[in-house]
Design a protein around this motif. Structure first.
Motif, mmCIF file in Angstrom:
data_model
loop_
_atom_site.group_PDB
_atom_site.id
_atom_site.type_symbol
_atom_site.label_atom_id
_atom_site.label_comp_id
_atom_site.label_asym_id
_atom_site.label_seq_id
_atom_site.Cartn_x
_atom_site.Cartn_y
_atom_site.Cartn_z
ATOM 1 N N GLN A 1 1.437 2.441 -1.047
ATOM 2 C CA GLN A 1 2.024 1.076 -0.333
ATOM 3 C C GLN A 1 2.233 0.077 -1.304
ATOM 4 N N ALA B 1 -3.138 6.765 0.121
ATOM 5 C CA ALA B 1 -2.212 5.826 0.869
ATOM 6 C C ALA B 1 -2.063 4.470 0.647
ATOM 7 N N SER B 2 -2.973 3.543 0.212
ATOM 8 C CA SER B 2 -3.011 2.333 -0.098
ATOM 9 C C SER B 2 -2.256 1.922 -1.459
ATOM 10 N N GLU C 1 0.680 -0.992 -6.984
ATOM 11 C CA GLU C 1 2.091 -2.064 -7.264
ATOM 12 C C GLU C 1 2.003 -2.071 -8.949
ATOM 13 N N ARG D 1 5.227 1.496 -3.534
ATOM 14 C CA ARG D 1 6.677 1.344 -2.938
ATOM 15 C C ARG D 1 7.119 0.003 -2.799
ATOM 16 N N LYS D 2 6.187 -1.174 -2.949
ATOM 17 C CA LYS D 2 6.682 -2.465 -2.901
ATOM 18 C C LYS D 2 7.712 -2.649 -4.329
ATOM 19 N N GLU E 1 -4.155 -0.677 -3.432
ATOM 20 C CA GLU E 1 -2.700 -1.173 -3.113
ATOM 21 C C GLU E 1 -2.176 -1.917 -4.287
#
Length: 338
Positions: free
Chosen positions: A275, A271-272, A144, A278-279, A140
């Motif tokens: 996430q 998937a992580s 980012e 998209r931040k 995740e």
């Protein structure tokens, strides 16, 4: 042009060690400074320890003939821009005594110049692909960081004009493969060759439809695999921009799962990553649906790399099982996308 006799890995290591010791004289280091091998792959990388000044740096002896001096300077130019214009932690280029970041090494082995560069030493360790739970959490943050990198590129005025190679279908799996041909891998049978060719043709077709608009294609790291990440507490640092060039932004995700594409937990990693990405940066459903294409693209490229760099440490780690798992991935990919 390289001399006729090709160096074995052992001979190359001796040669690189000699060059590294010679290179130390080009930097502002105390006479007692010494080197320690970190990695032998595309380039040969050494830790440089200066005991008098109590400092550590990283010296990279660049692979002969892989990059021009101008391309190396472009890599370092991007690193400096990242440090100034983003929160991403990357190595800082260190200039030599002549104030230049790219040093040219005299040698009697090649008829073209050899180059080296030095970087600051970053603390941290590579993510562990056996620690599934923690790796999913780290992806995740990696998503980012990758989005921040892509945003920096979009906002940097020189990102589309610097001198770097292009990573597209033609230069990866097509007629001008920079890392060699998967067809030349020793364990690719005629049956597997037909399977991989079908997968390659499907990738070509889909990437042609996907296109190279500025929102999808630009300057990328191009090798964001686990070995090129350093974890320190909750921070992810990015190293080794040696393969940076112009390619699809989503290829950075494909590279992130290098060598573990076949693992059952990869969908959770993706998937992580999404996430986290998209931040910072938007990603359409159409783009998301094409992620398996970039993962398959990278996997076939790695198959080619392993076949042509058989003497590298990484290549020795993977045997016929890698080809077998690649075949399983190709079959699954074709069931969905062919």
């Amino acid at each position: 042009m390289q001399n006729a006799k090709k160096l074995t890995q052992e001979e190359h290591m001796v040669f690189a060690d000699m060059l590294a010791k010679r290179a130390l004289q080009l930097y502002d280091l105390s006479p007692s400074s010494y080197i320690r091998l970190l990695n032998y792959s595309e380039n040969t990388t050494f830790a440089v320890v200066d005991p008098e000044r109590k400092t550590r740096t990283v010296l990279r002896i660049n692979r002969p003939g892989y990059h021009t001096k101008e391309e190396l300077e472009a890599e370092l130019m991007w690193l400096e821009s990242i440090m100034i214009n983003s929160p991403i932690i990357v190595p800082k280029p260190i200039a030599g005594k002549n104030k230049k970041f790219v040093q040219t090494l005299k040698n009697d082995r090649y008829s073209y110049p050899l180059h080296c560069v030095m970087f600051s030493f970053l603390q941290g360790s590579a993510p562990d692909d056996k620690d599934e739970k923690n790796l999913i959490f780290q992806f995740e943050r990696l998503g980012e960081v990758t989005a921040l990198l892509h945003e920096q590129v979009n906002n940097w005025e020189y990102s589309r004009s610097i001198c770097r190679a292009t990573w597209d279908y033609d230069t990866m799996l097509g007629n001008r493969p920079r890392w060699g041909r998967w067809q030349d891998r020793y364990d690719v049978t005629s049956g597997l060759a037909q399977l991989f060719q079908r997968a390659s043709d499907t990738i070509s077709l889909r990437l042609g439809r996907f296109g190279k608009s500025p929102e999808r294609f630009g300057l990328i790291h191009a090798d964001l695999r686990l070995a090129n990440l350093l974890i320190e507490e909750k921070k992810i640092k990015v190293i080794d921009f040696d393969d940076c060039g112009f390619g699809w932004f989503l290829y950075d995700l494909g590279a992130a799962v290098s060598f573990i594409e076949h693992k059952e937990y990869v969908p959770d990693l993706v998937a992580s990553w999404l996430q986290g990405y998209r931040k910072v940066r938007s990603l359409s459903k159409e783009e998301e649906s094409e992620i398996p294409t970039f993962i398959m693209l990278r996997r076939l490229l790695l198959l080619a790399w392993l076949g042509t760099r058989h003497d590298s440490d990484t290549a020795k780690e993977f045997g016929t099982e890698f080809t077998e798992k690649t075949a399983e991935l190709a079959e699954k990919y074709l069931l969905t996308f062919a």
